[in-house]
Design a protein around this motif. Structure first.
Motif, PDB file in Angstrom:
ATOM      1  N   THR A   7       9.794   0.899   7.979  1.00  0.00           N
ATOM      2  CA  THR A   7       8.648   1.512   6.918  1.00  0.00           C
ATOM      3  C   THR A   7       7.362   0.680   7.249  1.00  0.00           C
ATOM      4  OG1 THR A   7      10.162   2.007   5.473  1.00  0.00           O
ATOM      5  CG2 THR A   7       7.841   1.727   4.535  1.00  0.00           C
ATOM      6  N   GLY A   8       7.303  -0.638   7.418  1.00  0.00           N
ATOM      7  CA  GLY A   8       6.231  -1.490   7.664  1.00  0.00           C
ATOM      8  C   GLY A   8       5.260  -1.011   9.116  1.00  0.00           C
ATOM      9  N   GLY A   9       6.325  -0.589   9.939  1.00  0.00           N
ATOM     10  CA  GLY A   9       5.915  -0.268  11.136  1.00  0.00           C
ATOM     11  C   GLY A   9       5.362   1.091  11.148  1.00  0.00           C
ATOM     12  N   ASP A  10       5.750   1.968  10.292  1.00  0.00           N
ATOM     13  CA  ASP A  10       5.008   3.316  10.435  1.00  0.00           C
ATOM     14  C   ASP A  10       3.843   3.437   9.390  1.00  0.00           C
ATOM     15  OD1 ASP A  10       8.278   4.848   9.610  1.00  0.00           O
ATOM     16  OD2 ASP A  10       7.130   4.411  11.393  1.00  0.00           O
ATOM     17  N   MET A  11       3.773   2.479   8.485  1.00  0.00           N
ATOM     18  CA  MET A  11       2.392   1.948   7.726  1.00  0.00           C
ATOM     19  C   MET A  11       1.297   1.706   8.683  1.00  0.00           C
ATOM     20  SD  MET A  11       2.586   3.161   4.710  1.00  0.00           S
ATOM     21  CE  MET A  11       1.107   2.151   4.104  1.00  0.00           C
ATOM     22  N   VAL A  12       1.646   0.678   9.551  1.00  0.00           N
ATOM     23  CA  VAL A  12       0.783   0.142  10.324  1.00  0.00           C
ATOM     24  C   VAL A  12       0.159   1.291  11.477  1.00  0.00           C
ATOM     25  CG1 VAL A  12       0.326  -1.447  12.521  1.00  0.00           C
ATOM     26  CG2 VAL A  12       1.436  -2.403  10.332  1.00  0.00           C
ATOM     27  N   ASP A  13       1.025   2.001  11.912  1.00  0.00           N
ATOM     28  CA  ASP A  13       0.789   3.265  12.536  1.00  0.00           C
ATOM     29  C   ASP A  13      -0.241   4.279  11.992  1.00  0.00           C
ATOM     30  OD1 ASP A  13       4.100   3.625  14.396  1.00  0.00           O
ATOM     31  OD2 ASP A  13       2.238   2.151  14.686  1.00  0.00           O
ATOM     32  N   TYR A  14       0.041   4.402  10.536  1.00  0.00           N
ATOM     33  CA  TYR A  14      -0.468   5.510   9.908  1.00  0.00           C
ATOM     34  C   TYR A  14      -2.093   4.787   9.394  1.00  0.00           C
ATOM     35  CZ  TYR A  14       3.699   7.990   8.783  1.00  0.00           C
ATOM     36  OH  TYR A  14       4.881   8.637   8.609  1.00  0.00           O
ATOM     37  N   VAL A  15      -2.012   3.334   9.445  1.00  0.00           N
ATOM     38  CA  VAL A  15      -3.287   2.849   9.188  1.00  0.00           C
ATOM     39  C   VAL A  15      -4.265   3.049  10.452  1.00  0.00           C
ATOM     40  CG1 VAL A  15      -4.481   0.813   8.855  1.00  0.00           C
ATOM     41  CG2 VAL A  15      -2.581   1.427   7.235  1.00  0.00           C
ATOM     42  N   LEU A  16      -3.417   2.676  11.496  1.00  0.00           N
ATOM     43  CA  LEU A  16      -4.394   2.926  12.744  1.00  0.00           C
ATOM     44  C   LEU A  16      -4.656   4.211  13.128  1.00  0.00           C
ATOM     45  CD1 LEU A  16      -5.130   1.165  15.509  1.00  0.00           C
ATOM     46  CD2 LEU A  16      -2.793   1.530  16.535  1.00  0.00           C
ATOM     47  N   LEU A  17      -3.943   5.276  12.847  1.00  0.00           N
ATOM     48  CA  LEU A  17      -4.472   6.516  13.142  1.00  0.00           C
ATOM     49  C   LEU A  17      -5.465   6.916  12.182  1.00  0.00           C
ATOM     50  CD1 LEU A  17      -0.759   8.305  13.586  1.00  0.00           C
ATOM     51  CD2 LEU A  17      -2.416   7.942  15.367  1.00  0.00           C
ATOM     52  N   PHE A  18      -5.283   6.456  11.052  1.00  0.00           N
ATOM     53  CA  PHE A  18      -6.453   6.778  10.208  1.00  0.00           C
ATOM     54  C   PHE A  18      -7.755   6.178  10.614  1.00  0.00           C
ATOM     55  CE2 PHE A  18      -8.256   8.053   6.251  1.00  0.00           C
ATOM     56  CZ  PHE A  18      -9.286   6.983   5.883  1.00  0.00           C
ATOM     57  N   PHE A  19      -7.656   4.735  10.985  1.00  0.00           N
ATOM     58  CA  PHE A  19      -8.807   4.045  11.320  1.00  0.00           C
ATOM     59  C   PHE A  19      -9.454   4.809  12.695  1.00  0.00           C
ATOM     60  CE2 PHE A  19     -11.621   0.618  12.001  1.00  0.00           C
ATOM     61  CZ  PHE A  19     -11.839   0.442  13.312  1.00  0.00           C
ATOM     62  N   ILE A  20      -8.682   5.361  13.657  1.00  0.00           N
ATOM     63  CA  ILE A  20      -8.995   6.139  14.764  1.00  0.00           C
ATOM     64  C   ILE A  20      -9.698   7.250  14.235  1.00  0.00           C
ATOM     65  CG2 ILE A  20      -8.272   7.258  16.991  1.00  0.00           C
ATOM     66  CD1 ILE A  20      -6.026   5.054  17.240  1.00  0.00           C
ATOM     67  N   TRP A  21      -8.991   8.003  13.465  1.00  0.00           N
ATOM     68  CA  TRP A  21      -9.469   9.280  12.873  1.00  0.00           C
ATOM     69  C   TRP A  21     -11.076   9.003  12.305  1.00  0.00           C
ATOM     70  CZ3 TRP A  21     -10.997  10.902   7.914  1.00  0.00           C
ATOM     71  CH2 TRP A  21     -11.443  12.545   7.888  1.00  0.00           C
ATOM     72  N   VAL A  22     -11.160   8.196  11.390  1.00  0.00           N
ATOM     73  CA  VAL A  22     -12.474   7.863  10.901  1.00  0.00           C
ATOM     74  C   VAL A  22     -13.543   7.488  11.893  1.00  0.00           C
ATOM     75  CG1 VAL A  22     -13.731   6.308   9.260  1.00  0.00           C
ATOM     76  CG2 VAL A  22     -11.462   7.091   8.671  1.00  0.00           C
ATOM     77  N   VAL A  23     -12.985   6.707  12.579  1.00  0.00           N
ATOM     78  CA  VAL A  23     -14.151   6.143  13.933  1.00  0.00           C
ATOM     79  C   VAL A  23     -14.387   7.655  14.619  1.00  0.00           C
ATOM     80  CG1 VAL A  23     -14.438   4.958  15.748  1.00  0.00           C
ATOM     81  CG2 VAL A  23     -13.567   3.762  13.800  1.00  0.00           C
ATOM     82  N   SER A  24     -13.500   8.128  14.956  1.00  0.00           N
ATOM     83  CA  SER A  24     -13.562   9.427  15.827  1.00  0.00           C
ATOM     84  C   SER A  24     -14.589  10.278  15.046  1.00  0.00           C
ATOM     85  CB  SER A  24     -12.351  10.092  16.365  1.00  0.00           C
ATOM     86  OG  SER A  24     -11.660   9.172  16.964  1.00  0.00           O
ATOM     87  N   TYR A  25     -14.535  10.583  13.762  1.00  0.00           N
ATOM     88  CA  TYR A  25     -15.195  11.646  13.150  1.00  0.00           C
ATOM     89  C   TYR A  25     -16.670  11.169  12.744  1.00  0.00           C
ATOM     90  CZ  TYR A  25     -17.287  13.560   8.772  1.00  0.00           C
ATOM     91  OH  TYR A  25     -17.917  14.385   7.747  1.00  0.00           O
ATOM     92  N   LEU A  26     -16.920   9.584  12.848  1.00  0.00           N
ATOM     93  CA  LEU A  26     -18.119   9.209  12.690  1.00  0.00           C
ATOM     94  C   LEU A  26     -19.001   9.244  13.953  1.00  0.00           C
ATOM     95  CD1 LEU A  26     -17.444   6.060  10.585  1.00  0.00           C
ATOM     96  CD2 LEU A  26     -18.676   8.200   9.859  1.00  0.00           C
TER      97      LEU A  26
END
Length: 519
Positions: A7-26
């Protein structure tokens, strides 16, 4: 334990994906915004494909007005042209001219100095070529109220009549001897002598050798400036005086400076209590202003020297070229020539020489001059500089952009002028009636931004009135007094020369045949 770790690993992946999505959007949003801004708020005029270093030099021939005209047909009435390291916006349509000379005149009321200014010790002291600043406004006011005002021009009327008579006597001599006359040389002498006597009558009347020396210096400076190629002025060779023309130009200007300094000192001795004598020439009036402690602007000696140099350069060649082109067109169009002569005979008669005072009653003469200036304006390309960011025809023009208005193209616009390449003086008359003496010259307001022989806006030529007086009287007299023959019976070549000018490439050589001797 294993479930917790997953579960901890999944959360890190989700956070990383969210960060990548935000940066890509910007990043995407920034790119879209930048692209949109470049399309909407920084819309540059169109431009041909340029080459490294030389820019568009490969697309430009020696006859710049014609080259710009050809490019405008493809890229429109407003385009960007790069010559070496210098970028220009070239205007070739009346709509753009109206924006620059009327709607946003204040933004285009400055001029820039061309490359030869790098060899000019007076750089930055120009009036005709200077920016719209306090000095320029002061000198324009001086020109309009004292130097070239109505009373002063009337005072010079006798000088103009005398110099025109000298021209006619020289041509009568050539006619009597059956010799060809180089009208280019004769007309340059006329305008040269006129300006010298108007500007420096004391020097001209008391020291003919001094006046001759001054003319030689001015001519030498102009010839050396002309020898600097477009590449040496604006292109990649701008910083290298490979052929030594720049050095020679600097030396000639230095000699002019020394000569003119001595002349100014002679004139200063004539200024009594800060006042010039009655009937003063232009130099006396300028020096009176120079010595006036209450003057709005304190003139420098360099400004005065350069003012007179610019005055000579702007007047001598342009005025003689305008008269030369008009005579060439008249000789090439004998029917127009005879119509003009008939008008002069009806209005003036056959017992005296046509005068400046006759011109208001000679509409066909006025039309001939207007039509010649439309086709052969000596100032075919007008240079300005934009002082503030603005829009012209929907395109963005940034502050400090160098502007070239191609008057040659504007005055040959087929959408405004019928048969624009043809010499048709009747287009400037209200009626095409053959009953001479009843015609009227049209109101030029309908051609306001299609007719630019003297520029436009607040930087229009302040010497227009003087130039027209000389042109009308000279063409009228040459038509009244002589028939003109061309060697071989052919037509005169009226093709323009190289550079920015619209003047004829070849000298006008023909045979004057005396018809009326006013002496």
């Amino acid at each position: 334990m294993a479930a917790t770790g997953t579960t901890g690993g999944d959360m890190v992946d989700y956070v990383l994906l969210f960060f990548i999505w935000v940066v890509s959007y910007l990043v995407v949003r920034l790119l879209i915004k930048t692209y949109t801004n470049s399309r909407t708020t920084n819309r540059k005029p169109p431009s041909p494909l340029s080459l490294p270093i030389i820019g568009h030099l490969h697309l430009i021939g020696s006859k710049l007005p014609v080259s710009f005209q050809n490019l405008a047909r493809r890229y429109g009435p407003l385009m960007r042209i790069r010559i070496g390291g210098t970028t220009f916006v070239v205007a070739s349509g009346a709509a753009a001219v109206k924006e620059m000379f009327k709607t946003q005149d204040i933004n285009f009321a400055s001029r820039f100095e061309f490359g030869p200014s790098d060899y000019n010790m007076y750089k930055g002291a120009g009036f005709i070529s200077g920016p719209n600043n306090t000095y320029w406004r002061f000198m324009k006011k001086l020109c309009m109220t004292k130097l070239f005002a109505g009373p002063q021009l009337e005072r010079f009327n006798q000088i103009r009549e005398q110099e025109l008579e000298n021209l006619l006597k020289s041509l009568l001599k050539s006619s009597g001897e059956g010799e060809a006359s180089d009208l280019s040389t004769e007309l340059t002498a006329l305008t040269n002598n006129l300006l010298c006597r108007m500007a420096l009558s004391k020097k001209c009347s008391e020291n003919a050798g001094g006046a001759t020396e001054l003319r030689k210096l001015i001519v030498e400076i102009m010839q050396l400036g002309a020898k600097l190629s477009l590449n040496e002025i604006l292109g990649p060779l701008k910083k290298f005086d490979l052929f030594g023309h720049g050095r020679k130009l600097s030396e000639a200007i230095w000699r002019y400076d020394q000569f003119f300094e001595e002349m100014m000192k002679e004139y200063e001795d004539l200024i009594v209590d800060g006042q010039a004598k009655e009937g003063a020439d232009l130099m006396s009036i300028v020096l009176e202003t120079y010595k006036d402690p209450t003057a709005e602007v304190k003139l420098t000696r360099n400004q005065i020297k350069f003012f007179f140099m610019e005055l000579y350069m702007a007047s001598i060649d342009t005025l003689s070229a305008a008269i030369q082109s008009a005579m060439a067109e008249l000789i090439n169009h004998p029917q127009v020539f005879m119509k003009l002569r008939e008008e002069i005979e009806i209005v003036v008669g056959s017992s005296r020489l046509v005068k400046e005072s006759d011109v208001p009653n000679l509409p066909y003469l006025q039309a001939v001059v207007k039509e010649s200036l439309r086709l052969h304006s000596p100032g075919a390309v007008i240079h300005r500089e934009c002082t503030q960011d603005c829009k012209i025809l929907g395109f963005d023009v940034k502050a400090n952009t160098k502007i070239l208005v191609n008057a040659y193209t504007v005055m040959r616009d087929p959408d405004h002028w019928q048969d624009p390449e043809e010499f048709v003086p009747e287009r400037f008359l209200v009626s095409s009636s053959d009953k001479l003496g009843k015609r009227q010259i049209i109101d030029m307001k309908e051609h306001e931004f299609h007719y630019l022989p003297f520029g436009g806006g607040r930087r229009g030529c302040f010497g227009e009135t003087h130039a027209l007086r000389v042109t009308h009287a000279t063409i009228g007299a040459l038509t009244q007094c002589f028939d003109w023959k061309v060697k071989g019976g052919g037509k005169i070549d009226i093709n323009i020369g190289s550079g920015f000018s619209g003047a004829m490439a070849l000298p006008l050589v023909c045979y004057p045949v005396a018809r009326f001797d006013p002496f």
